[in-house]
Design a protein around this motif. Structure first.
Motif, PDB file in Angstrom:
ATOM      1  N   LEU A   1       0.698 -63.943  50.292  1.00 47.84           N
ATOM      2  CA  LEU A   1       1.126 -63.048  51.357  1.00 47.84           C
ATOM      3  C   LEU A   1       0.738 -63.563  52.732  1.00 47.84           C
ATOM      4  O   LEU A   1      -0.387 -64.001  52.947  1.00 47.84           O
TER       5      LEU A   1
ATOM      6  N   GLU B   1      -0.272 -58.197  55.352  1.00 47.86           N
ATOM      7  CA  GLU B   1      -0.617 -57.111  54.429  1.00 47.86           C
ATOM      8  C   GLU B   1       0.652 -56.526  53.825  1.00 47.86           C
ATOM      9  O   GLU B   1       1.674 -56.373  54.498  1.00 47.86           O
ATOM     10  N   HIS B   2       0.583 -56.200  52.534  1.00 46.92           N
ATOM     11  CA  HIS B   2       1.763 -55.662  51.841  1.00 46.92           C
ATOM     12  C   HIS B   2       1.312 -54.732  50.714  1.00 46.92           C
ATOM     13  O   HIS B   2       0.313 -54.992  50.047  1.00 46.92           O
TER      14      HIS B   2
ATOM     15  N   HIS C   1       2.340 -53.326  47.134  1.00 44.31           N
ATOM     16  CA  HIS C   1       3.209 -53.597  45.976  1.00 44.31           C
ATOM     17  C   HIS C   1       2.715 -52.762  44.810  1.00 44.31           C
ATOM     18  O   HIS C   1       1.536 -52.799  44.474  1.00 44.31           O
TER      19      HIS C   1
ATOM     20  N   LYS D   1      -2.377 -51.826  47.922  1.00 45.00           N
ATOM     21  CA  LYS D   1      -2.366 -52.532  49.202  1.00 45.00           C
ATOM     22  C   LYS D   1      -3.065 -53.874  49.034  1.00 45.00           C
ATOM     23  O   LYS D   1      -4.205 -53.931  48.561  1.00 45.00           O
TER      24      LYS D   1
ATOM     25  N   ASP E   1      -3.412 -59.754  53.802  1.00 46.38           N
ATOM     26  CA  ASP E   1      -2.774 -61.053  54.003  1.00 46.38           C
ATOM     27  C   ASP E   1      -3.658 -62.145  53.408  1.00 46.38           C
ATOM     28  O   ASP E   1      -4.877 -62.016  53.350  1.00 46.38           O
TER      29      ASP E   1
ATOM     30  N   LEU F   1      10.343 -60.842  49.075  1.00 48.39           N
ATOM     31  CA  LEU F   1       9.164 -61.086  49.903  1.00 48.39           C
ATOM     32  C   LEU F   1       9.344 -62.337  50.772  1.00 48.39           C
ATOM     33  O   LEU F   1       8.997 -62.336  51.960  1.00 48.39           O
TER      34      LEU F   1
ATOM     35  N   ILE G   1       7.410 -62.075  54.315  1.00 49.95           N
ATOM     36  CA  ILE G   1       6.145 -61.439  53.943  1.00 49.95           C
ATOM     37  C   ILE G   1       5.240 -62.395  53.169  1.00 49.95           C
ATOM     38  O   ILE G   1       4.020 -62.282  53.222  1.00 49.95           O
TER      39      ILE G   1
END
Length: 60
Positions: free
Chosen positions: A8, A11-12, A14, A18, A21, A35, A40
């Motif tokens: 990553l 920050e994501h 899925h 959370k 990065d 992504l 991302i």
């Protein structure tokens, strides 16, 4: 459907988790494509893939 590892860039969240990065997550190929397309994350090459691909950084 194959599983891909993504690193990553930001920050994501899925599957309601959370991830900060720099995290590496394993996702289905379609999620990985999304992504990457949306900036991302980047695909993480396996050691085998990295060894098989030619080195683009050739110095003369």
């Amino acid at each position: 459907m194959s599983i891909q590892t993504i690193k990553l860039k930001k920050e994501h969240t899925h599957d309601s988790v959370k991830h900060p990065d720099g995290s590496e997550i394993s996702v289905h190929q379609t999620d990985a494509e999304w992504l990457i397309t949306n900036g991302i994350g980047d695909l993480v090459k396996t050691k085998k893939e990295a060894e098989a691909s030619p080195d683009k950084d050739t110095k003369k």
